[in-house]
Design an enzyme around this catalytic site. Structure first.
Site, PDB file in Angstrom:
ATOM      1  N   HIS A 100       0.921  -1.100  -0.051  1.00 42.22           N
ATOM      2  CA  HIS A 100       0.101  -0.054  -0.014  1.00 42.22           C
ATOM      3  C   HIS A 100       0.892   1.216  -0.137  1.00 42.22           C
ATOM      4  O   HIS A 100       2.013   1.353   0.753  1.00 42.22           O
ATOM      5  CB  HIS A 100      -0.896  -0.089   1.208  1.00 42.22           C
ATOM      6  CG  HIS A 100      -1.608   1.383   1.466  1.00 42.22           C
ATOM      7  ND1 HIS A 100      -1.180   2.205   2.610  1.00 42.22           N
ATOM      8  CD2 HIS A 100      -2.671   1.866   0.785  1.00 42.22           C
ATOM      9  CE1 HIS A 100      -1.926   3.350   2.647  1.00 42.22           C
ATOM     10  NE2 HIS A 100      -2.856   2.990   1.642  1.00 42.22           N
ATOM     11  N   SER A 101       0.480   2.267  -0.736  1.00 42.69           N
ATOM     12  CA  SER A 101       1.253   3.364  -0.881  1.00 42.69           C
ATOM     13  C   SER A 101       2.693   3.339  -1.125  1.00 42.69           C
ATOM     14  O   SER A 101       2.883   2.752  -2.341  1.00 42.69           O
ATOM     15  CB  SER A 101       0.976   4.281   0.747  1.00 42.69           C
ATOM     16  OG  SER A 101       1.698   5.528   0.708  1.00 42.69           O
ATOM     17  N   LEU A 102       3.511   3.845  -0.443  1.00 40.62           N
ATOM     18  CA  LEU A 102       5.012   3.697  -0.840  1.00 40.62           C
ATOM     19  C   LEU A 102       5.189   2.143  -0.825  1.00 40.62           C
ATOM     20  O   LEU A 102       6.341   1.633  -1.790  1.00 40.62           O
ATOM     21  CB  LEU A 102       5.889   4.274   0.452  1.00 40.62           C
ATOM     22  CG  LEU A 102       7.291   3.846   0.440  1.00 40.62           C
ATOM     23  CD1 LEU A 102       8.059   4.356  -0.803  1.00 40.62           C
ATOM     24  CD2 LEU A 102       7.769   4.690   1.739  1.00 40.62           C
ATOM     25  N   PHE A 121      -1.685  -1.094  -3.790  1.00 39.41           N
ATOM     26  CA  PHE A 121      -3.110  -0.314  -3.377  1.00 39.41           C
ATOM     27  C   PHE A 121      -2.755   1.031  -3.140  1.00 39.41           C
ATOM     28  O   PHE A 121      -1.846   1.558  -2.555  1.00 39.41           O
ATOM     29  CB  PHE A 121      -3.804  -0.949  -2.265  1.00 39.41           C
ATOM     30  CG  PHE A 121      -4.233  -2.430  -2.559  1.00 39.41           C
ATOM     31  CD1 PHE A 121      -5.460  -2.488  -2.853  1.00 39.41           C
ATOM     32  CD2 PHE A 121      -3.602  -3.457  -2.046  1.00 39.41           C
ATOM     33  CE1 PHE A 121      -6.104  -3.736  -3.225  1.00 39.41           C
ATOM     34  CE2 PHE A 121      -3.902  -4.632  -2.353  1.00 39.41           C
ATOM     35  CZ  PHE A 121      -5.221  -4.926  -2.668  1.00 39.41           C
ATOM     36  N   HIS A 136      -6.567   7.879   1.580  1.00 37.54           N
ATOM     37  CA  HIS A 136      -5.688   7.329   1.370  1.00 37.54           C
ATOM     38  C   HIS A 136      -5.305   5.882   2.031  1.00 37.54           C
ATOM     39  O   HIS A 136      -4.639   5.105   1.612  1.00 37.54           O
ATOM     40  CB  HIS A 136      -4.204   7.982   1.242  1.00 37.54           C
ATOM     41  CG  HIS A 136      -3.153   7.600   0.871  1.00 37.54           C
ATOM     42  ND1 HIS A 136      -2.850   7.176  -0.363  1.00 37.54           N
ATOM     43  CD2 HIS A 136      -1.909   7.213   1.551  1.00 37.54           C
ATOM     44  CE1 HIS A 136      -1.618   6.800  -0.774  1.00 37.54           C
ATOM     45  NE2 HIS A 136      -1.012   6.521   0.579  1.00 37.54           N
TER      46      HIS A 136
END
Length: 413
Positions: free
Chosen positions: A264-266, A285, A364
């Protein structure tokens, strides 16, 4: 020959190499679902060593079931050939043919909502441990190994889930720990932020005149030194380099298994960069766009990157590439999330149009995706009979950092 071209032309040529004109791979009928268990946690020590710890069975009794499909993959014929091509590009700005093996691999069936939901829960678990209340319990993936969870570990971390028959491993990578988004923090915040600002900014996180840059490549007047940028991404302690060691350690533990990467994210962007390096299926994601980072890292481009699937929604400004500028939520928190072009294919949930969500960085969080988006089938006119939006390649006309000039500027003034 390529080294005789100007820096601008070399940058343009590199951009063209990463355009993916291929069609999405044919998704064959799903096979028997795989059942996974949490076996290990993974982590990076302060001196950048990859370490694992086995999960106590009583703490990881849950299992995770994922439906599968067969997808076509392109893997480098050898690690030596891949790294030789990358090194030649880094040192001499010259391309070198990398021969790719085409093979069919059992991967996650991203056409099914339940598959995405299960992988999202695995991804969310990378932020926590089985002993904590926010751990998601699932069916059939009980055994996992944690990494990065030692008391003094301040870098990349997550979990390793393994199928019951040891045929498939899911490597889950934690994203940015930042209280301004998720309400949490922790020891990895500083390094997470450094990697975010190196990978996803146009030039060393130079967002405004009051910003402290994370590298010394800014040359004034929206000019940035390209060679300096590329060198800033290859430190041994930075997350991409650490991720390569992590993947190699997992393949050493499970030499005959297929490896999937989720994050997820980074963590999703790192999963994608590792997946394009080794030819492994990826589901990311709400990940910031990583195509620019792939070029700056000089990763040889495979014939197709359609084994990488990005899942995000339009109310999240980070993967949409609109959390930019000094007055944005990202800018106020000191993050330069400026890229907008993704590798692979994108499953884009238009939550702004169809669910009336407002654009807000607080959407987010991976918990928002699990609780508000993936808990029920997606319904949209023109996509009847589907449980998730149709996956599409990111636009071929997508351009990152168009208002910057990149070239050889250091030492020329």
């Amino acid at each position: 020959m390529l080294n005789l071209l100007s820096t601008t032309l070399r940058f343009l040529f590199g951009s063209l190499l990463w355009l993916d004109f291929s069609q999405p791979p044919t998704v064959l009928p799903a096979r028997t679902p795989l059942s996974f268990q949490l076996r290990h946690e993974h982590a990076i020590t302060n001196d950048s060593r990859v370490i694992f710890s086995n999960t106590v069975p009583s703490f990881a009794a849950e299992s995770y079931t994922v439906s599968t499909s067969t997808i076509q993959m392109h893997k480098p014929q050898s690690a030596k050939a891949f790294h030789s091509a990358r090194l030649r590009s880094i040192r001499y700005d010259q391309s070198e043919q990398v021969l790719w093996d085409t093979t069919d691999v059992l991967g996650p069936n991203v056409e099914e909502r339940e598959t995405l939901l299960t992988l999202a829960k695995m991804t969310a678990n990378a932020y926590t441990s089985p002993t904590v209340s926010d751990w998601y319990t699932l069916d059939s993936w009980n055994k996992s190994t944690p990494f990065g969870w030692e008391p003094d570990a301040d870098g990349i971390r997550g979990h390793v889930f393994v199928s019951d028959d040891n045929s498939t491993v899911v490597l889950s990578i934690k994203g940015t720990s930042a209280g301004w988004i998720t309400g949490g923090g922790g020891p990895t915040v500083r390094k997470d932020k450094l990697n975010d600002n190196l990978l996803f900014s146009c030039c060393c996180a130079r967002v405004g005149p009051t910003w402290y840059t994370v590298c010394d490549c800014y040359q004034g007047s929206s000019r940035c030194d390209q060679e300096c940028l590329e060198k800033s991404l290859i430190g041994e302690s930075l997350y991409y380099s650490v991720g390569l060691n992590l993947y190699n350690n997992v393949t050493y533990l499970y030499p005959d298994a297929d490896i999937w990467l989720v994050g997820h994210s980074l963590g999703g962007s790192l999963a994608s960069l590792i997946g394009v390096t080794f030819g492994a299926p990826v589901v990311a994601f709400e990940a910031p766009s990583e195509k620019l980072a792939a070029r700056r890292l000089h990763l040889p481009s495979p014939p197709s990157t359609q084994h990488i699937t990005h899942v995000f929604h339009t109310a999240d400004p980070i993967p949409m590439g609109v959390c930019t500028g000094v007055t944005s939520s990202c800018g106020i928190a000191g993050y330069a999330m400026e890229t907008r072009c993704h590798l692979g294919k994108v499953i884009r949930y238009d939550t702004v149009t169809h669910l009336n969500w407002s654009v807000d960085v607080r959407t987010h969080s991976i918990v928002q995706i699990i609780d508000r988006l993936l808990n029920e089938d997606w319904t949209q006119e023109g996509q009847e009979g589907r449980t998730v939006p149709k996956a599409k390649a990111d636009g071929e006309d997508c351009v990152d950092c168009f208002n910057w000039e990149f070239g050889s500027f250091q030492g020329n003034s």
